[in-house]
Design a protein around this motif. Structure first.
Motif, PDB file in Angstrom:
ATOM      1  N   THR A 300      -7.796 -11.939   6.119  1.00 52.37           N
ATOM      2  CA  THR A 300      -7.450 -10.840   5.213  1.00 52.37           C
ATOM      3  C   THR A 300      -7.183  -9.603   6.046  1.00 52.37           C
ATOM      4  OG1 THR A 300      -8.893 -11.775   3.556  1.00 52.37           O
ATOM      5  CG2 THR A 300      -8.187  -9.522   3.212  1.00 52.37           C
ATOM      6  N   LEU A 301      -5.918  -9.149   6.052  1.00 54.05           N
ATOM      7  CA  LEU A 301      -5.575  -7.949   6.811  1.00 54.05           C
ATOM      8  C   LEU A 301      -6.007  -6.739   5.989  1.00 54.05           C
ATOM      9  CD1 LEU A 301      -1.983  -9.047   7.875  1.00 54.05           C
ATOM     10  CD2 LEU A 301      -4.104  -9.337   9.130  1.00 54.05           C
ATOM     11  N   PRO A 302      -6.735  -5.782   6.601  1.00 51.11           N
ATOM     12  CA  PRO A 302      -7.260  -4.674   5.794  1.00 51.11           C
ATOM     13  C   PRO A 302      -6.152  -3.700   5.386  1.00 51.11           C
ATOM     14  CG  PRO A 302      -7.856  -4.407   8.094  1.00 51.11           C
ATOM     15  CD  PRO A 302      -7.174  -5.727   7.991  1.00 51.11           C
ATOM     16  N   ALA A 303      -6.403  -2.994   4.294  1.00 52.44           N
ATOM     17  CA  ALA A 303      -5.467  -1.958   3.861  1.00 52.44           C
ATOM     18  C   ALA A 303      -5.368  -0.926   4.963  1.00 52.44           C
ATOM     19  CB  ALA A 303      -5.980  -1.324   2.572  1.00 52.44           C
ATOM     20  N   GLY A 304      -4.164  -0.407   5.178  1.00 48.55           N
ATOM     21  CA  GLY A 304      -3.976   0.589   6.225  1.00 48.55           C
ATOM     22  C   GLY A 304      -3.459  -0.007   7.517  1.00 48.55           C
ATOM     23  N   THR A 305      -3.432  -1.334   7.590  1.00 49.21           N
ATOM     24  CA  THR A 305      -2.906  -1.991   8.778  1.00 49.21           C
ATOM     25  C   THR A 305      -1.424  -1.662   8.941  1.00 49.21           C
ATOM     26  OG1 THR A 305      -4.416  -3.820   8.505  1.00 49.21           O
ATOM     27  CG2 THR A 305      -2.466  -4.240   9.831  1.00 49.21           C
ATOM     28  N   ILE A 306      -1.030  -1.353  10.181  1.00 51.62           N
ATOM     29  CA  ILE A 306       0.390  -1.149  10.469  1.00 51.62           C
ATOM     30  C   ILE A 306       0.882  -2.447  11.107  1.00 51.62           C
ATOM     31  CG2 ILE A 306       2.087   0.262  11.676  1.00 51.62           C
ATOM     32  CD1 ILE A 306       0.514   2.018   9.909  1.00 51.62           C
ATOM     33  N   LEU A 307       1.826  -3.131  10.445  1.00 53.80           N
ATOM     34  CA  LEU A 307       2.314  -4.389  10.991  1.00 53.80           C
ATOM     35  C   LEU A 307       3.256  -4.128  12.150  1.00 53.80           C
ATOM     36  CD1 LEU A 307       3.151  -6.123   7.614  1.00 53.80           C
ATOM     37  CD2 LEU A 307       1.205  -6.616   9.078  1.00 53.80           C
ATOM     38  N   PRO A 308       3.255  -4.991  13.127  1.00 49.20           N
ATOM     39  CA  PRO A 308       4.209  -4.806  14.230  1.00 49.20           C
ATOM     40  C   PRO A 308       5.642  -4.961  13.721  1.00 49.20           C
ATOM     41  CG  PRO A 308       2.535  -6.412  14.802  1.00 49.20           C
ATOM     42  CD  PRO A 308       2.375  -6.117  13.354  1.00 49.20           C
ATOM     43  N   PRO A 309       6.602  -4.386  14.451  1.00 47.79           N
ATOM     44  CA  PRO A 309       7.982  -4.470  13.944  1.00 47.79           C
ATOM     45  C   PRO A 309       8.451  -5.916  13.866  1.00 47.79           C
ATOM     46  CG  PRO A 309       7.869  -3.341  16.065  1.00 47.79           C
ATOM     47  CD  PRO A 309       6.477  -3.637  15.660  1.00 47.79           C
ATOM     48  N   GLY A 310       9.177  -6.216  12.795  1.00 47.78           N
ATOM     49  CA  GLY A 310       9.720  -7.568  12.650  1.00 47.78           C
ATOM     50  C   GLY A 310       8.795  -8.511  11.928  1.00 47.78           C
ATOM     51  N   VAL A 311       7.562  -8.105  11.657  1.00 43.98           N
ATOM     52  CA  VAL A 311       6.646  -8.991  10.942  1.00 43.98           C
ATOM     53  C   VAL A 311       6.723  -8.679   9.462  1.00 43.98           C
ATOM     54  CG1 VAL A 311       4.236  -9.574  10.569  1.00 43.98           C
ATOM     55  CG2 VAL A 311       5.060  -9.141  12.882  1.00 43.98           C
ATOM     56  N   SER A 321       6.610   4.846   1.814  1.00 46.44           N
ATOM     57  CA  SER A 321       7.070   5.749   2.861  1.00 46.44           C
ATOM     58  C   SER A 321       7.010   5.084   4.243  1.00 46.44           C
ATOM     59  CB  SER A 321       6.218   7.019   2.871  1.00 46.44           C
ATOM     60  OG  SER A 321       4.878   6.659   3.161  1.00 46.44           O
ATOM     61  N   ASN A 322       6.345   3.964   4.342  1.00 45.51           N
ATOM     62  CA  ASN A 322       6.244   3.278   5.636  1.00 45.51           C
ATOM     63  C   ASN A 322       6.161   1.784   5.378  1.00 45.51           C
ATOM     64  OD1 ASN A 322       5.751   2.244   8.133  1.00 45.51           O
ATOM     65  ND2 ASN A 322       3.935   3.484   8.568  1.00 45.51           N
ATOM     66  N   PRO A 323       7.310   1.090   5.422  1.00 47.62           N
ATOM     67  CA  PRO A 323       7.304  -0.325   5.054  1.00 47.62           C
ATOM     68  C   PRO A 323       6.449  -1.198   5.980  1.00 47.62           C
ATOM     69  CG  PRO A 323       9.431   0.320   5.977  1.00 47.62           C
ATOM     70  CD  PRO A 323       8.646   1.569   5.839  1.00 47.62           C
ATOM     71  N   ARG A 324       5.970  -0.608   7.090  1.00 51.27           N
ATOM     72  CA  ARG A 324       5.120  -1.430   7.958  1.00 51.27           C
ATOM     73  C   ARG A 324       3.654  -1.285   7.616  1.00 51.27           C
ATOM     74  NH1 ARG A 324       6.586   0.397  13.748  1.00 51.27           N
ATOM     75  NH2 ARG A 324       4.713  -0.792  14.212  1.00 51.27           N
ATOM     76  N   LYS A 325       3.337  -0.355   6.686  1.00 51.04           N
ATOM     77  CA  LYS A 325       1.927  -0.105   6.405  1.00 51.04           C
ATOM     78  C   LYS A 325       1.496  -0.855   5.149  1.00 51.04           C
ATOM     79  CE  LYS A 325      -1.174   3.702   5.304  1.00 51.04           C
ATOM     80  NZ  LYS A 325      -1.322   5.136   5.230  1.00 51.04           N
ATOM     81  N   LEU A 326       0.351  -1.581   5.258  1.00 50.65           N
ATOM     82  CA  LEU A 326      -0.144  -2.333   4.113  1.00 50.65           C
ATOM     83  C   LEU A 326      -0.957  -1.411   3.204  1.00 50.65           C
ATOM     84  CD1 LEU A 326      -1.384  -5.655   5.776  1.00 50.65           C
ATOM     85  CD2 LEU A 326       0.660  -5.335   4.390  1.00 50.65           C
ATOM     86  N   MET A 327      -0.668  -1.473   1.897  1.00 51.49           N
ATOM     87  CA  MET A 327      -1.407  -0.627   0.961  1.00 51.49           C
ATOM     88  C   MET A 327      -2.740  -1.241   0.585  1.00 51.49           C
ATOM     89  SD  MET A 327       0.210   2.074   0.208  1.00 51.49           S
ATOM     90  CE  MET A 327      -0.313   2.599  -1.404  1.00 51.49           C
ATOM     91  N   ASN A 328      -2.755  -2.584   0.492  1.00 51.58           N
ATOM     92  CA  ASN A 328      -3.986  -3.244   0.049  1.00 51.58           C
ATOM     93  C   ASN A 328      -4.430  -4.267   1.086  1.00 51.58           C
ATOM     94  OD1 ASN A 328      -3.523  -1.969  -2.411  1.00 51.58           O
ATOM     95  ND2 ASN A 328      -2.292  -3.696  -3.134  1.00 51.58           N
ATOM     96  N   ASP A 329      -5.667  -4.727   0.911  1.00 56.12           N
ATOM     97  CA  ASP A 329      -6.123  -5.864   1.711  1.00 56.12           C
ATOM     98  C   ASP A 329      -5.216  -7.037   1.383  1.00 56.12           C
ATOM     99  OD1 ASP A 329      -9.729  -5.286   1.436  1.00 56.12           O
ATOM    100  OD2 ASP A 329      -8.157  -4.333   2.631  1.00 56.12           O
ATOM    101  N   THR A 330      -4.660  -7.654   2.404  1.00 61.69           N
ATOM    102  CA  THR A 330      -3.663  -8.702   2.178  1.00 61.69           C
ATOM    103  C   THR A 330      -4.083  -9.990   2.868  1.00 61.69           C
ATOM    104  OG1 THR A 330      -2.030  -6.954   2.307  1.00 61.69           O
ATOM    105  CG2 THR A 330      -1.192  -9.213   2.357  1.00 61.69           C
ATOM    106  N   LYS A 331      -4.046 -11.090   2.120  1.00 59.65           N
ATOM    107  CA  LYS A 331      -4.353 -12.380   2.735  1.00 59.65           C
ATOM    108  C   LYS A 331      -3.125 -12.895   3.460  1.00 59.65           C
ATOM    109  CE  LYS A 331      -7.756 -14.572  -0.317  1.00 59.65           C
ATOM    110  NZ  LYS A 331      -8.666 -13.809  -0.773  1.00 59.65           N
TER     111      LYS A 331
END
Lengths: 521, 297
Positions: A300-311, A321-331
Motif C-alpha cells: 500500500t503506497l501511502p498518500a502523498g507519495t510522489i511516483l517516479p516519472p513514467g510510472v 495539480s501534480n499527476p505524480r502525487k498520490l492523494m490516497n493510500d493506494t494498493k
C-alpha cells in the motif's frame, strides 16, 4: 558268495567315510566365522548291497548283503528362497541408508534452527530496513551501511548454501560412478566363479565353497541394486535392474544408461538423492531468492507519495495539480524488492529513482547462486532508496531541481513491511501458491525435516526386515559349535568302531590263515 | 529356529548398537541443551520454532523503534517546554512594558530583551535532533525558519515521520512546526506576535504592547495543546512497550518449549539408557563364553 575280505572292505569304507565326515566337520568349525559360509554336511548312505544267495535257502530270491557306508555327496545346507528374501530386503535397506545420509547432509547445509542460517539472515535484513526508516537522511549514513551489509550477508548466505548443494550434487554423481565400477567388479567376479563352478560340477562334484563365494558376491551386489538370480539345471542367470549381467558363461557390464532400470539399491538411492532430494532443495532455494528479489507482492503506497516519472498505477487517484502525487493510500502489486525499490528515490540530488537492488551475477534470472547486491548499492550507500517524496527546490545557482525529501523514510518502511506481506509463488514446484517469505522458508525446512525423519524411520524398519531375513538364513546355514562338537564325537566313535571291525577281521583272518591247516607242522 | 553362536553374537552387536544410538541421542540433547538440533528431530516443531524466532527478532526490533520514538518525542517535549517558558517570560515583559509609568529607555531595554528572546525562539525552531531538523516535517535536512521569520517568508513541510512499532502499527513521532509557532502570515503566528511586540515597545505603543498579552496567551494555549499531543503519543508508546515486552516473553517461552530440553527428563532418560547399556554389556560377557568345548573332557 561273499568274499574273504568283504568285511575288511566294509571296515575300510567305514573308516574312510567317517574320516571324510570328520574333515567336513573340521572345515565347518574352522569356517564358523567366514562371512557367507554355509555349513556343509557329508551325506552318508549305505553302499549298494550285493545279492547274496544263501546256501541252504529254499527260495530262488537272493538276499541283499550290505556293503557298508559311502559318502554320497558333501552338500552345503542353504535355502535359496531365504537368500532371495534377504537380498530383496537388503536392496531396500541400502536405498534408504543412502537417502538418509544425503538428507542428513542437506540438513547440515541448511543448519536450521540456529543463529547462522538463512531464516536468521532474512530476519536481520528486514530489521536493517527498520533502522533505515528511522535514519533515512544524510545525517546518519551508518543505517544505510547496515542495510548494505545485511543485504550482502543475505546474498552470501544464499550463495553459500547453493554452492554446498552443488558440491553435494557432484559428489553424488562421483559416488554413482564409483558404485557402477563396484557393481561391474562384482559382476566380473560372479561370472568368473560361474565358469569355475561349471567346470567343477561338470565332473559331478559339488562346488560348495565356490558357490558360497558366489552367493556372497550376489549379496553384495544386491546392496547396489535389485538382483534376480535364476538357476536351472544347466543355467545360471543374474539380472541387475533390467540388464542380464551374467548368463552362464557370458557377462555384460553395466553402464550409466542401465541404471535407470534399477528400482532399489545404493545406486538408485544416490540417483534419487541427487535428482530428487538435492534438486528439490536447490529449486526451493532458488524460488525463495528469486521471489524476494522479484516476486509479485501487494503493498500500500501511502498518500502523498510522489511516483517516479513514467510510472502509472491503475485506479490511483492523483492530485490534479501534480499527476505524480498520490492523494490516497493506494494498493499496488510490485515485483519484489526490486520492483518496490524502483518506486523510491536515492539520497542523491537531483532526485534519482532507485534501481534494481538485487541482481544476478551472470545476467540471467536470479537464483540462489548468482544473487548479488547491485553494483550501484555496493559502491555508494546513498543509492539505497529510502524516500518516496520529492519536491522542487531552488538550487544554489538559481536553477530549480527535483530533490528527495530526506526525512521521508516511507520506502524503507514499506520494504521493512515486506516481512509480513504475502507473496505469490507461481514457479513450478513451489510448495505453496501464496505465503510470506518467512512461512515459505518454514515450510521448506519442515519438509526437509519430514523427509529426513521419514528416511531415518525407513532405514530402521528396513534394517529390521533385512536382519530378520538374515537370521532366518543363519538359522539354516550357520555353524553351531556345539552341534559340530557333538558330531565330532559321534564320528570319532564311529571311526574307532570301524577300525575295531578291521582289527576283529584281522584276528579272524589271522586265525584262519595262520591257525588252520597246521596239523603236524 | 536353530540358533548358533554367530547368530547370537551378531544379534547382540545389533542391540548394542541400538543402545549406543540411544545414549548418543540423549548425550547430544544434554550437551546442546536442545532437543531440536536438526529439522528431522521434530519436523512439525521446527516450523513453529522458526516462526517464534522470526517473531522474537521483529518484536525486539519494534521495541527498539519504540525506544527511539520515545526519545524523539521527549526531545520535542523539551523544546516545547522551553518555548512555553519563553512565552511566559514574554507575557511578563508585555505586562511590564505596557504600564504607562515605564520610562522610554526602560521600554528600549525591554525591547532588546524581547529581541533576544525572539532570536532564541528562532533557534529553538531550528533545533536538530541527531542532525535532523525536528519541526520541518520530512524536510529534515533544511532549516525550517529563516533568521527573521516574522518578515521573511517560510513554508514548512507537513510530512509525518513514522516509525513502525508492530505488525501494521505505526506511530507518528514528529511535531509539525506550524502547530508550534504558526504558519507564516497567520495572525496567531508567534514570531509575528513577538516582532509586533518589539516594534510596539520601540514605538512606545502601550496599547500595542498590552494587546500582545492576550495574543501571547493564545500562543501559550497552542503550545500547551501541542505538548499534550506529544504527551499522549508518549503514553501510547508506554502501552506499546509493555505489550511488546509481554509478546516477546511469550515468544521466548514458546520457543524454549519447542526447542529446549526438559533437563530433568533428559537426565533421567540418559541414566536409564546408561543402565540399559551396562546391562547389555554384562549380558554379552555372560553369554559369549561357555560352549560345549568347555565341558568336554
Amino acid at each position: 558268495m561273499r568274499s574273504t575280505f568283504h568285511t575288511l572292505e566294509i571296515g575300510k569304507r567305514g573308516i574312510m567315510a567317517h574320516q571324510t565326515s570328520i574333515s567336513t566337520t573340521g572345515h565347518n568349525i574352522t569356517n564358523a566365522n567366514t562371512p557367507g559360509y554355509s555349513r556343509q554336511v557329508a551325506r552318508l548312505t549305505a553302499a549298494r548291497p550285493i545279492d547274496y544267495p544263501g546256501m541252504y535257502n529254499l527260495s530262488k530270491n537272493p538276499n541283499q548283503l550290505g556293503m557298508g557306508v559311502e559318502v554320497d555327496s558333501i552338500r552345503r545346507v542353504r535355502d535359496f528362497l531365504l537368500d532371495i528374501e534377504y537380498r530383496n530386503q537388503n536392496t531396500v535397506h541400502s536405498t534408504w541408508k543412502v537417502k538418509q545420509e544425503t538428507l542428513g547432509n542437506i540438513e547440515g547445509v541448511f543448519n536450521e534452527p540456529s543463529d547462522n542460517s538463512l531464516a536468521k539472515s532474512v530476519s536481520e535484513f528486514w530489521n536493517a530496513w527498520q533502522l533505515l526508516s528511522k535514519n533515512p537522511g544524510n545525517s546518519d549514513l551508518s543505517a544505510r551501511t547496515v542495510v548494505q551489509q545485511k543485504a550482502v550477508a543475505l546474498t552470501e548466505t544464499f550463495n553459500h548454501i547453493s554452492n554446498q548443494l552443488n558440491t553435494l550434487e557432484s559428489n553424488l554423481t562421483e559416488r554413482i560412478n564409483v558404485k557402477i565400477g563396484e557393481a561391474n567388479n562384482y559382476i566380473t567376479q560372479i561370472s568368473d566363479l560361474t565358469q569355475m563352478i561349471k567346470r567343477i560340477e561338470g565332473l559331478g562334484d559339488n562346488a560348495n565353497d565356490l558357490r558360497d563365494k558366489r552367493d556372497l558376491l550376489v549379496d553384495q551386489l544386491s546392496g547396489l541394486g535389485n538382483v534376480n538370480v535364476v538357476e536351472g539345471e544347466d543355467s545360471y542367470q543374474v539380472t541387475f535392474g533390467g540388464t542380464l549381467v551374467v548368463d552362464n558363461m557370458a557377462m555384460t557390464q553395466i553402464t550409466d544408461g542401465d541404471i535407470g532400470a534399477l528400482t532399489d539399491g545404493e545406486i538408485k538411492g544416490y540417483v534419487e538423492s541427487r535428482d530428487i532430494h538435492v534438486a528439490e532443495y536447490k529449486r526451493q532455494l532458488d524460488i525463495i531468492a528469486n521471489t524476494i528479489a522479484n516476486g509479485p507482492v501487494e503493498v500500500t503506497l501511502p498518500a502523498g507519495t510522489i511516483l517516479p516519472p513514467g510510472v502509472s498505477i491503475p485506479n490511483a487517484v492523483t492530485d490534479p495539480s501534480n499527476p505524480r502525487k498520490l492523494m490516497n493510500d493506494t494498493k499496488y502489486t510490485v515485483n519484489g524488492l526490486n520492483g518496490l525499490h524502483k518506486l523510491g528515490y536515492a539520497l542523491q540530488e537531483p532526485a534519482k529513482q532507485g534501481g534494481d537492488f538485487f541482481v544476478s551475477q551472470n545476467g540471467g534470472p536470479i537464483t540462489a547462486s548468482n544473487m548479488r547486491v547491485s553494483a550501484d548499492i555496493l559502491s555508494d550507500v546513498k543509492n539505497i532508496a529510502a524516500s518516496m517524496r520529492t519536491e522542487v527546490r531552488q538550487g544554489p545557482n538559481g536553477t530549480t531541481q527535483e530533490v528527495p525529501l530526506q526525512g521521508n523514510g516511507d520506502m524503507a518502511l514499506l520494504i521493512a513491511s515486506l516481512a509480513e506481506k504475502v507473496y505469490s509463488f507461481s514457479q513450478p514446484g513451489a510448495v505453496t501458491k501464496s505465503a510470506t517469505i518467512n512461512s515459505y522458508v518454514q515450510s521448506v525446512v519442515a519438509q526437509l525435516g519430514t523427509d529426513a525423519d521419514h528416511a531415518t524411520k525407513m532405514v530402521e524398519n528396513s534394517l529390521l526386515l533385512a536382519d530378520h531375513a538374515d537370521s532366518l538364513r543363519q538359522a539354516v546355514s550357520s555353524v553351531s559349535m556345539d552341534e559340530e562338537m557333538s558330531d565330532l564325537i559321534k564320528f570319532q566313535h564311529a571311526y574307532s568302531a570301524s577300525s575295531r571291525i578291521i582289527t576283529t577281521m584281522d584276528e579272524m583272518l589271522d586265525k584262519l590263515i595262520n591257525g588252520t591247516g597246521v596239523v603236524g607242522r | 529356529m536353530r540358533i548358533t553362536q554367530s547368530m547370537m553374537s551378531s544379534s547382540m552387536m545389533k542391540n548394542l548398537q541400538n543402545n549406543y544410538k540411544r545414549l548418543d541421542k540423549y548425550q547430544e540433547q544434554l550437551m546442546t541443551n536442545r532437543r531440536l538440533n536438526r529439522p528431522s528431530d521434530d519436523p512439525v516443531g521446527v516450523a513453529s520454532s522458526l516462526h517464534y524466532r522470526a517473531e522474537i527478532s521483529s518484536t525486539t526490533q519494534f521495541a527498539e523503534n519504540v525506544d527511539d520514538a520515545d526519545s524523539f518525542l521527549k526531545f520535542t517535549d523539551t523544546v516545547m517546554n522551553e518555548a512555553t517558558q519563553i512565552v511566559q517570560k514574554l507575557s511578563e515583559l508585555a505586562v511590564q512594558g505596557g504600564t504607562d509609568t515605564v520610562p522610554k529607555d526602560a521600554r528600549e531595554n525591554i525591547a532588546r530583551e524581547v529581541e533576544q528572546l525572539y532570536t532564541h525562539l528562532v533557534s529553538l525552531g531550528n533545533t536538530q535532533f541527531k542532525g535532523r531538523y525536528i519541526l520541518n516535517g520530512q524536510r529534515t535536512d533544511q532549516k525550517p525558519y529563516p533568521d527573521d521569520p516574522a518578515n521573511e517568508k517560510y513554508s514548512l513541510d507537513e510530512g509525518i515521520v513514522q516509525y513502525q512499532v508492530g505488525a501494521g502499527i505505526y506511530v507518528d513521532v514528529n511535531m509539525l512546526g506550524d502547530k508550534v509557532f504558526g504558519k507564516f502570515g497567520d495572525a496567531d503566528n508567534l514570531f509575528t506576535i513577538v516582532n509586533d511586540m518589539k516594534t510596539a515597545l520601540l514605538n512606545d505603543n502601550t496599547s500595542g504592547i498590552s494587546g500582545a498579552i492576550p495574543k501571547l496567551q493564545g500562543a501559550l494555549e497552542k503550545l500547551v495543546i501541542g505538548q499534550a499531543e506529544v504527551g499522549a503519543k508518549q503514553n501510547r508508546l508506554e502501552f506499546t512497550t509493555s505489550r511488546l515486552e509481554d509478546l516477546n516473553m511469550n515468544y521466548i517461552d514458546l520457543q524454549s518449549k519447542t526447542e529446549d530440553i526438559d533437563m530433568p527428563k533428559v537426565i533421567t532418560e540418559l541414566k536409564t539408557a546408561e543402565s540399559i547399556f551396562q546391562a547389555s554389556l554384562d549380558t554379552i560377557a555372560r553369554i559369549s563364553r561357555p560352549s560345549l568345548l568347555d565341558f568336554l573332557r
